[in-house]
Scaffold this motif. Structure first.
Motif, mmCIF file in Angstrom:
data_model
loop_
_atom_site.group_PDB
_atom_site.id
_atom_site.type_symbol
_atom_site.label_atom_id
_atom_site.label_comp_id
_atom_site.label_asym_id
_atom_site.label_seq_id
_atom_site.Cartn_x
_atom_site.Cartn_y
_atom_site.Cartn_z
ATOM 1 N N PHE A 99 -42.804 -13.519 -46.719
ATOM 2 C CA PHE A 99 -43.049 -14.903 -47.109
ATOM 3 C C PHE A 99 -44.269 -14.930 -48.021
ATOM 4 O O PHE A 99 -45.377 -14.581 -47.598
ATOM 5 C CB PHE A 99 -43.278 -15.768 -45.866
ATOM 6 C CG PHE A 99 -42.077 -15.864 -44.973
ATOM 7 C CD1 PHE A 99 -41.172 -16.914 -45.106
ATOM 8 C CD2 PHE A 99 -41.846 -14.897 -44.004
ATOM 9 C CE1 PHE A 99 -40.056 -16.992 -44.284
ATOM 10 C CE2 PHE A 99 -40.730 -14.972 -43.182
ATOM 11 C CZ PHE A 99 -39.828 -16.021 -43.316
ATOM 12 N N SER A 100 -44.069 -15.331 -49.258
ATOM 13 C CA SER A 100 -45.150 -15.281 -50.241
ATOM 14 C C SER A 100 -46.265 -16.253 -49.878
ATOM 15 O O SER A 100 -46.046 -17.248 -49.181
ATOM 16 C CB SER A 100 -44.614 -15.612 -51.641
ATOM 17 O OG SER A 100 -44.325 -16.998 -51.744
ATOM 18 N N THR A 101 -47.436 -15.964 -50.395
ATOM 19 C CA THR A 101 -48.594 -16.836 -50.171
ATOM 20 C C THR A 101 -48.989 -17.593 -51.447
ATOM 21 O O THR A 101 -49.944 -18.353 -51.439
ATOM 22 C CB THR A 101 -49.797 -16.011 -49.689
ATOM 23 O OG1 THR A 101 -50.065 -14.974 -50.640
ATOM 24 C CG2 THR A 101 -49.493 -15.382 -48.330
ATOM 25 N N GLN A 119 -47.135 -19.100 -55.491
ATOM 26 C CA GLN A 119 -45.881 -19.622 -56.046
ATOM 27 C C GLN A 119 -45.514 -18.979 -57.378
ATOM 28 O O GLN A 119 -46.379 -18.569 -58.151
ATOM 29 C CB GLN A 119 -45.989 -21.140 -56.203
ATOM 30 C CG GLN A 119 -46.237 -21.875 -54.879
ATOM 31 C CD GLN A 119 -46.380 -23.375 -55.064
ATOM 32 O OE1 GLN A 119 -46.821 -23.834 -56.110
ATOM 33 N NE2 GLN A 119 -46.015 -24.141 -54.044
ATOM 34 N N THR A 150 -39.135 -21.683 -40.695
ATOM 35 C CA THR A 150 -40.342 -21.037 -41.218
ATOM 36 C C THR A 150 -40.758 -21.632 -42.555
ATOM 37 O O THR A 150 -41.947 -21.850 -42.811
ATOM 38 C CB THR A 150 -40.108 -19.528 -41.366
ATOM 39 O OG1 THR A 150 -39.611 -19.007 -40.140
ATOM 40 C CG2 THR A 150 -41.396 -18.811 -41.729
ATOM 41 N N SER A 151 -39.800 -21.923 -43.410
ATOM 42 C CA SER A 151 -40.107 -22.494 -44.722
ATOM 43 C C SER A 151 -40.685 -23.892 -44.599
ATOM 44 O O SER A 151 -41.539 -24.292 -45.401
ATOM 45 C CB SER A 151 -38.836 -22.537 -45.579
ATOM 46 O OG SER A 151 -38.340 -21.241 -45.809
ATOM 47 N N LYS A 202 -44.316 -23.704 -44.358
ATOM 48 C CA LYS A 202 -45.028 -23.224 -45.544
ATOM 49 C C LYS A 202 -44.975 -24.208 -46.693
ATOM 50 O O LYS A 202 -45.937 -24.382 -47.421
ATOM 51 C CB LYS A 202 -44.425 -21.887 -46.007
ATOM 52 C CG LYS A 202 -44.760 -20.712 -45.118
ATOM 53 C CD LYS A 202 -44.252 -19.428 -45.727
ATOM 54 C CE LYS A 202 -44.927 -19.132 -47.054
ATOM 55 N NZ LYS A 202 -46.372 -18.867 -46.925
ATOM 56 N N THR A 246 -39.530 -23.531 -50.712
ATOM 57 C CA THR A 246 -39.442 -22.081 -50.891
ATOM 58 C C THR A 246 -38.112 -21.705 -51.523
ATOM 59 O O THR A 246 -37.053 -22.223 -51.141
ATOM 60 C CB THR A 246 -39.566 -21.374 -49.513
ATOM 61 O OG1 THR A 246 -40.728 -21.876 -48.839
ATOM 62 C CG2 THR A 246 -39.681 -19.879 -49.678
ATOM 63 N N PHE A 301 -42.959 -21.238 -53.396
ATOM 64 C CA PHE A 301 -43.080 -20.022 -52.611
ATOM 65 C C PHE A 301 -41.712 -19.339 -52.605
ATOM 66 O O PHE A 301 -40.713 -19.935 -53.021
ATOM 67 C CB PHE A 301 -43.525 -20.343 -51.182
ATOM 68 C CG PHE A 301 -44.881 -20.968 -51.109
ATOM 69 C CD1 PHE A 301 -46.032 -20.200 -51.297
ATOM 70 C CD2 PHE A 301 -45.031 -22.325 -50.855
ATOM 71 C CE1 PHE A 301 -47.292 -20.771 -51.230
ATOM 72 C CE2 PHE A 301 -46.295 -22.909 -50.797
ATOM 73 C CZ PHE A 301 -47.423 -22.127 -50.993
#
Length: 207
Positions: free
Chosen positions: A94-96, A98, A130-131, A134, A137, A195
């Motif tokens: 999962f990216s931090t 964008q 999860t998305s 964040k 995504t 993300f």
């Protein structure tokens, strides 16, 4: 006059001897102080050596423990890299920060993975949940090649359509890429930055 001078000389001689005695006493005191200071310095120095040696031994012991811990971690089963998440036999990153959709596809390839392709209801629930924590995504779904023909980045066609958000996909302003929004999938312009999630198979643990 001689008698007087003789007595005066005796008196002066007597005073001189008293001064000598005071001087000697002072020298003895100074010598004693210096000796005590020297002994104290020797004792302190002597006590520092064992402490220094003890400190070195303690440091060596800590390094040995760290080496043992590292060796133990190296032997643990790690199906995913440290910054990836394991779920049902796959690893997810999962990216931090964008990127655009195409940049996200490239970023996943550079990590030996692909922009996530969803294969099951359980996987969809996991990624949607999860998305949502964040933010919006990217997933690896697009109809950029042909409008309305949704394909995953691995070339497989979309096989279900019940995860779209209400009134989606609507292709408003030529929206060809898909993101996880708050309540489902949403088609959106591929040039926007989101993300992203990378996916690859987990490594089997060696026995």
């Amino acid at each position: 006059m001689r008698v007087f001078n003789g007595e005066r000389e005796k008196h002066l001689h007597s005073l001189g001897c008293q001064d000598c005695e005071h001087f000697i006493t002072i020298l003895q005191l100074i010598s004693t102080v210096l000796l005590v200071a020297l002994l104290t310095a020797i004792l302190v120095k002597g006590s520092e050596v064992p402490r220094s040696q003890e400190h070195d031994q303690e440091k060596q012991h800590i390094h040995q423990k760290l080496d043992q811990l590292k060796a133990g971690l190296d032997h643990l089963c790690r199906p995913c890299p440290w910054d990836w998440m394991l779920f049902q036999g796959n690893c997810y990153f999962f990216s931090t920060y964008q990127k655009t959709w195409k940049e996200s596809v490239t970023a996943c390839k550079d990590m030996g993975a692909q922009l996530v392709v969803i294969k099951s209801n359980e996987e969809q629930s996991f990624l949607q949940r999860t998305s949502k924590m964040k933010g919006k995504t990217w997933m690896g779904l697009s109809d950029a090649k042909e409008e309305g023909q949704w394909l995953w980045v691995d070339g497989s066609p979309l096989q279900w359509r019940n995860y779209w958000d209400v009134w989606e996909p609507n292709n408003m302003s030529n929206e060809d890429c898909v993101e996880f929004s708050d309540y489902g999938w949403n088609d959106i312009s591929c040039s926007l930055e989101n993300f992203w999630i990378c996916k690859k198979s987990a490594s089997p643990c060696s026995g």
